[in-house]
Design a protein around this motif. Structure first.
Motif, PDB file in Angstrom:
ATOM      1  N   GLU A 471      38.781  24.361  45.927  1.00  0.00           N
ATOM      2  CA  GLU A 471      38.394  24.929  44.628  1.00  0.00           C
ATOM      3  C   GLU A 471      38.604  26.435  44.596  1.00  0.00           C
ATOM      4  OE1 GLU A 471      34.388  23.653  44.334  1.00  0.00           O
ATOM      5  OE2 GLU A 471      34.878  21.580  43.759  1.00  0.00           O
ATOM      6  N   LEU A 472      38.295  27.105  45.717  1.00  0.00           N
ATOM      7  CA  LEU A 472      38.494  28.550  45.762  1.00  0.00           C
ATOM      8  C   LEU A 472      39.973  28.915  45.755  1.00  0.00           C
ATOM      9  CD1 LEU A 472      35.716  29.644  48.270  1.00  0.00           C
ATOM     10  CD2 LEU A 472      35.875  30.239  45.857  1.00  0.00           C
ATOM     11  N   TYR A 473      40.825  28.090  46.416  1.00  0.00           N
ATOM     12  CA  TYR A 473      42.265  28.332  46.351  1.00  0.00           C
ATOM     13  C   TYR A 473      42.759  28.236  44.910  1.00  0.00           C
ATOM     14  CZ  TYR A 473      44.073  28.783  51.120  1.00  0.00           C
ATOM     15  OH  TYR A 473      44.405  29.266  52.355  1.00  0.00           O
ATOM     16  N   ASP A 474      42.296  27.236  44.185  1.00  0.00           N
ATOM     17  CA  ASP A 474      42.692  27.090  42.773  1.00  0.00           C
ATOM     18  C   ASP A 474      42.262  28.312  41.963  1.00  0.00           C
ATOM     19  OD1 ASP A 474      43.809  24.650  43.302  1.00  0.00           O
ATOM     20  OD2 ASP A 474      42.070  23.483  42.614  1.00  0.00           O
ATOM     21  N   ARG A 475      41.037  28.781  42.218  1.00  0.00           N
ATOM     22  CA  ARG A 475      40.546  29.952  41.487  1.00  0.00           C
ATOM     23  C   ARG A 475      41.381  31.188  41.809  1.00  0.00           C
ATOM     24  NH1 ARG A 475      34.530  31.496  42.758  1.00  0.00           N
ATOM     25  NH2 ARG A 475      35.327  33.434  43.636  1.00  0.00           N
ATOM     26  N   LEU A 476      41.750  31.348  43.080  1.00  0.00           N
ATOM     27  CA  LEU A 476      42.565  32.492  43.482  1.00  0.00           C
ATOM     28  C   LEU A 476      43.957  32.415  42.862  1.00  0.00           C
ATOM     29  CD1 LEU A 476      42.957  35.037  45.192  1.00  0.00           C
ATOM     30  CD2 LEU A 476      43.538  33.569  47.134  1.00  0.00           C
ATOM     31  N   ASP A 482      47.351  35.191  36.471  1.00  0.00           N
ATOM     32  CA  ASP A 482      46.988  36.045  35.336  1.00  0.00           C
ATOM     33  C   ASP A 482      47.297  37.510  35.633  1.00  0.00           C
ATOM     34  OD1 ASP A 482      46.074  33.796  34.081  1.00  0.00           O
ATOM     35  OD2 ASP A 482      43.951  34.155  34.537  1.00  0.00           O
ATOM     36  N   LEU A 483      47.037  37.935  36.867  1.00  0.00           N
ATOM     37  CA  LEU A 483      47.290  39.325  37.245  1.00  0.00           C
ATOM     38  C   LEU A 483      48.780  39.628  37.212  1.00  0.00           C
ATOM     39  CD1 LEU A 483      45.999  41.953  38.250  1.00  0.00           C
ATOM     40  CD2 LEU A 483      46.243  41.095  40.583  1.00  0.00           C
ATOM     41  N   SER A 484      49.592  38.692  37.671  1.00  0.00           N
ATOM     42  CA  SER A 484      51.040  38.883  37.646  1.00  0.00           C
ATOM     43  C   SER A 484      51.549  39.001  36.209  1.00  0.00           C
ATOM     44  CB  SER A 484      51.725  37.717  38.360  1.00  0.00           C
ATOM     45  OG  SER A 484      53.129  37.835  38.290  1.00  0.00           O
ATOM     46  N   HIS A 672      41.813  47.318  30.474  1.00  0.00           N
ATOM     47  CA  HIS A 672      40.536  46.654  30.753  1.00  0.00           C
ATOM     48  C   HIS A 672      40.780  45.239  31.285  1.00  0.00           C
ATOM     49  CE1 HIS A 672      36.333  45.484  30.153  1.00  0.00           C
ATOM     50  NE2 HIS A 672      36.787  44.399  29.549  1.00  0.00           N
ATOM     51  N   GLU A 673      41.698  44.510  30.667  1.00  0.00           N
ATOM     52  CA  GLU A 673      42.000  43.150  31.122  1.00  0.00           C
ATOM     53  C   GLU A 673      42.626  43.167  32.514  1.00  0.00           C
ATOM     54  OE1 GLU A 673      44.509  41.810  28.003  1.00  0.00           O
ATOM     55  OE2 GLU A 673      42.852  41.309  26.630  1.00  0.00           O
ATOM     56  N   LEU A 674      43.479  44.160  32.773  1.00  0.00           N
ATOM     57  CA  LEU A 674      44.101  44.271  34.093  1.00  0.00           C
ATOM     58  C   LEU A 674      43.047  44.513  35.169  1.00  0.00           C
ATOM     59  CD1 LEU A 674      46.766  44.479  35.726  1.00  0.00           C
ATOM     60  CD2 LEU A 674      46.752  46.928  35.236  1.00  0.00           C
ATOM     61  N   ARG A 675      42.122  45.436  34.896  1.00  0.00           N
ATOM     62  CA  ARG A 675      41.066  45.743  35.859  1.00  0.00           C
ATOM     63  C   ARG A 675      40.167  44.530  36.090  1.00  0.00           C
ATOM     64  NH1 ARG A 675      38.750  49.309  33.048  1.00  0.00           N
ATOM     65  NH2 ARG A 675      40.006  51.065  33.750  1.00  0.00           N
ATOM     66  N   THR A 676      39.806  43.844  35.021  1.00  0.00           N
ATOM     67  CA  THR A 676      38.923  42.683  35.132  1.00  0.00           C
ATOM     68  C   THR A 676      39.578  41.562  35.929  1.00  0.00           C
ATOM     69  OG1 THR A 676      37.890  43.238  33.020  1.00  0.00           O
ATOM     70  CG2 THR A 676      37.629  40.980  33.807  1.00  0.00           C
ATOM     71  N   THR A 677      40.854  41.312  35.656  1.00  0.00           N
ATOM     72  CA  THR A 677      41.559  40.235  36.359  1.00  0.00           C
ATOM     73  C   THR A 677      41.735  40.571  37.835  1.00  0.00           C
ATOM     74  OG1 THR A 677      42.729  39.725  34.305  1.00  0.00           O
ATOM     75  CG2 THR A 677      43.633  38.814  36.328  1.00  0.00           C
ATOM     76  N   ALA A 678      42.007  41.843  38.135  1.00  0.00           N
ATOM     77  CA  ALA A 678      42.149  42.245  39.542  1.00  0.00           C
ATOM     78  C   ALA A 678      40.836  42.053  40.296  1.00  0.00           C
ATOM     79  CB  ALA A 678      42.602  43.702  39.614  1.00  0.00           C
ATOM     80  N   ARG A 679      39.729  42.370  39.652  1.00  0.00           N
ATOM     81  CA  ARG A 679      38.433  42.169  40.300  1.00  0.00           C
ATOM     82  C   ARG A 679      38.156  40.685  40.514  1.00  0.00           C
ATOM     83  NH1 ARG A 679      34.835  46.544  36.807  1.00  0.00           N
ATOM     84  NH2 ARG A 679      35.545  48.398  37.930  1.00  0.00           N
TER      85      ARG A 679
END
Length: 709
Positions: A471-476, A482-484, A672-679
């Motif tokens: 599940e964590l792999y899927d989340r990552l 999204d980040l790409s 803002h979206e870039l920062r949020t997705t990176a986090r």
């Protein structure tokens, strides 16, 4: 009227006045021959004539418009009594906070004699209870600082005025090394005092109260008898005022003095103790107090002053009364203190040790501990275990702590353990009830990580860990995808020749022009600028969540509850398009901004957030959020030393057409979206690597390509 002398200011004062860094002030001194010459101080720490500095800044266009806070600081610096004038003005803060609407318009404009008569009559019954102000007198020299103080209370509230007075008091009080307990940590310590039935203690003592942050948190939780003592008169006085502002109905007693050497509350038996004692103070009275009756668990060694504070706290508790102390981690393992630690564990006085992450409180580079203590009841059977909680791993790789997650980790272990310690199972690697017999070895090491960080092999469940890893792999993968997408195809063209130069307006200008309104959830003692008491909160709060400052910093959904809201004050509701900015900053960190989305509307606004509500026909919300939170903008509008607070009215916004604002707004939203997705990707990677490491080292997971054993 007699001409008032100009104040002497330091380079730090000049940087704050001009809204620049101290390095900029140093450059001015070196590069500009007309910069004012030092008028006092030393070669390494010169001071300058304030009027000369103001004139020089004005000729260069570097002098911002004076704020009420600036005018109060100037008045305090010109007073002949120096920092002593700030202490004597503390009773006037309480008097000004209680002015009604008509008085708030009249009192600041009174003639000198009338103003002095007002303050003398209004403070007669208050100065007696504020340390250091018993014999306060107000003569002609007090007129200007007093007038500036009342105007500041009217403009920004009594709590902000108290902060400015505290800055001045601590300059000459020897207060170096004194630190506030951060509000989220104070709230967590307070919650550990609530019993299993949800009842909070009535009387609370803090024997090293500082400016009163722990007692303020206790009052917010329901304590009605508050006792504090601090060795610094300036801090004790500030604590007394803060408590009367935040808890006007509570019985407050604050005294000055060294609690270990000169206990001001001998004979007091409190329901609870909260304390953030001074660390590493070797001259704490070891020789003089060798036979003190408080040392029921052993005489503290000279190098273990924290164990003196532990026993002082226990001595002031009723049987089964509880204390929560913030401790350096070395106290849990130092050889010199092992006999006292053993006796505390053996007698059941130590109930829990909680390891916090680095940055939870000063000193920021150390992961401090919370010790939860309970005075044993001679008639009751003692516990057989001690709860150890390791909350030292931050929830993400960011430097800003997720206090909601830390609190959930600690309380989700403490509350079940408190309710039924015999059936408490704990969480592998996070929390566990450790048998007293396992702790009473030669070292008596109480560091949580050494007992519970490595999960026992028999508690690991291979199939569950494998499913969680998947599940964590899927989340990552989702976060990385999204980040790409957000980082692809970016086009940020340079400006022509040099950076753009635009006209700006202050937030105060925008407020006057109706382009913007400013709201905040004020402490319960604050009033509106026109002097009317703020309306009482709605009686039913349970259906609405509260968006907290932590939520804004972490860009997470509203996590606050009714417990995060003050009583007796207006509670603004969020609307879509509102711009939120954190008001209180940690030194070295910037402000966080956020635009409220439509699905977040109708949440309550939590404390320590500034809410800007733009007229969207004139101001784009994301444009506003981007420029309000800009580092150089926030630095120019920030005030304070130990507490850094943003003065929202000094923030500046470019004056651009709405269409151009919207282009900037779209860019800020993308950032803002870039920062949020990176986090989000960072958190997923952190969680995944930690789980896989636990599984591999515990034998529950096998390396890729390794067949099942």
């Amino acid at each position: 009227m007699k001409q008032q002398a100009s104040a002497l200011v330091t380079a730090a004062d000049i940087s704050r006045l001009a809204g620049v860094t101290r390095a900029t002030v140093s450059n001015w001194r070196r590069r500009h021959p007309d910069f004012p010459a030092p008028a006092g101080g030393t070669d390494t720490s010169p001071t300058y004539d304030l009027d000369a500095v103001r004139a020089w800044l004005a000729t260069r266009g570097q002098l911002p418009e004076d704020t009420p806070a600036d005018r109060l600081r100037t008045a305090l610096r010109t007073h002949p009594d120096g920092s002593g004038s700030a202490l004597l003005l503390l009773p006037a803060v309480l008097a000004a906070a209680r002015l009604d609407r008509s008085e708030r318009e009249v009192v600041p404009e009174l003639q000198d004699d009338a103003l002095l008569r007002w303050v003398r009559s209004a403070t007669d019954d208050r100065a007696q209870d504020i340390p250091g102000t018993k014999n306060a007198s107000y003569g002609p020299a007090a007129v200007e600082p007093l007038r500036a103080l009342v105007r500041y209370v009217v403009a920004d509230g009594a709590e902000a005025a108290t902060d400015v007075l505290a800055e001045r008091m601590l300059e000459d009080s020897g207060g170096t090394g004194t630190y506030l307990t951060p509000r989220p940590l104070a709230a967590l310590m307070t919650r550990l005092l609530t019993d299993s039935a949800g009842v909070f203690p009535t009387s609370v003592l803090d024997p090293a109260c500082g400016t009163g942050s722990l007692l303020v948190a206790a009052a917010s939780a329901g304590a009605t008898e508050l006792h504090g003592q601090d060795v610094l008169t300036a801090q004790a006085a500030q604590a007394a005022v803060r408590l009367r502002l935040s808890a006007p109905e509570a019985a407050v007693t604050v005294r000055t003095g060294d609690s270990l050497r000169s206990d001001a509350f001998k004979g007091l038996t409190a329901d609870a103790v909260l304390c953030n004692p001074p660390y590493g103070v070797r001259d704490w009275g070891h020789e003089d107090l060798a036979y003190d009756q408080r040392w029921a668990y052993g005489v503290p060694p000279k190098g273990e002053p924290e164990l003196a504070w532990v026993q002082h706290s226990l001595a002031h508790l009723a049987p089964r009364g509880r204390a929560v102390l913030l401790m350096p981690p070395a106290v849990a393992e130092r050889t010199a203190g092992r006999r006292i630690r053993a006796q505390l564990v053996r007698d059941g006085a130590l109930r829990a040790v909680v390891a916090l992450p680095q940055g939870a409180a000063t000193p920021l580079h150390i992961g401090l501990h919370l010790w939860v203590l309970e005075r044993p009841d001679p008639q009751a059977e003692g516990p057989s275990t001690v709860l150890l909680v390791d909350a030292s791993a931050p929830a993400s790789g960011n430097r800003d702590l997720d206090w909601a997650a830390i609190g959930d980790t600690v309380l989700s272990a403490w509350r079940p353990y408190l309710a039924d310690r015999d059936s408490f199972t704990g969480t592998p690697g996070i929390a566990g009830a450790v048998q007293i017999t396992d702790l009473l070895n030669e070292a008596v090491d109480l560091t949580p990580a050494r007992h519970i960080r490595t999960a026992p092999r028999q508690t690991l469940r291979p199939a569950l860990l494998a499913r969680q890893a998947s599940e964590l792999y899927d989340r990552l993968h989702r976060a990385a995808r999204d980040l790409s997408g957000l980082s692809a195809g970016s086009d940020w063209p340079p400006a022509d020749g040099r950076p753009r130069d635009w006209r700006t307006a202050t937030v105060e200008d925008l407020l006057r022009g109706g382009a913007l309104s400013l709201l905040r959830t004020a402490p319960g003692s604050r009033r509106t600028r026109i002097g009317q008491p703020l309306p009482q909160p709605e009686p039913e709060l349970g259906g609405r969540p509260t968006l907290t400052a932590t939520d804004v910093m972490k860009n997470q959904p509203a996590s606050g509850t009714e417990a995060d809201l003050p009583t007796g004050t207006a509670l603004p509701l969020l609307q879509g398009g509102d711009v939120l900015l954190t008001e209180m900053l940690r030194v070295g960190s910037g402000a966080a901004a956020r635009v409220v989305e439509p699905d977040e509307a109708d949440c309550f606004l939590g404390p320590h957030l500034l809410l800007f509500r733009p007229d969207q026909r004139r101001l784009d919300p994301w444009f506003l959020a981007g420029f309000l939170s800009a580092e150089q903008n926030v630095n120019a509008a920030a005030t304070g030393t130990s507490i850094v607070r943003v003065d929202p009215r000094r923030l500046r916004v470019p004056l651009l057409p709405l269409a151009e604002q919207q282009r900037y707004g779209a860019a800020f939203r993308r950032l803002h979206e870039l920062r949020t997705t990176a986090r989000r990707a960072d958190r997923a990677a952190e969680d995944l690597t930690r789980l896989l490491g636990t599984g591999l080292t515990g034998g529950a997971l096998l390396p890729d390509g390794h067949g099942s054993a």
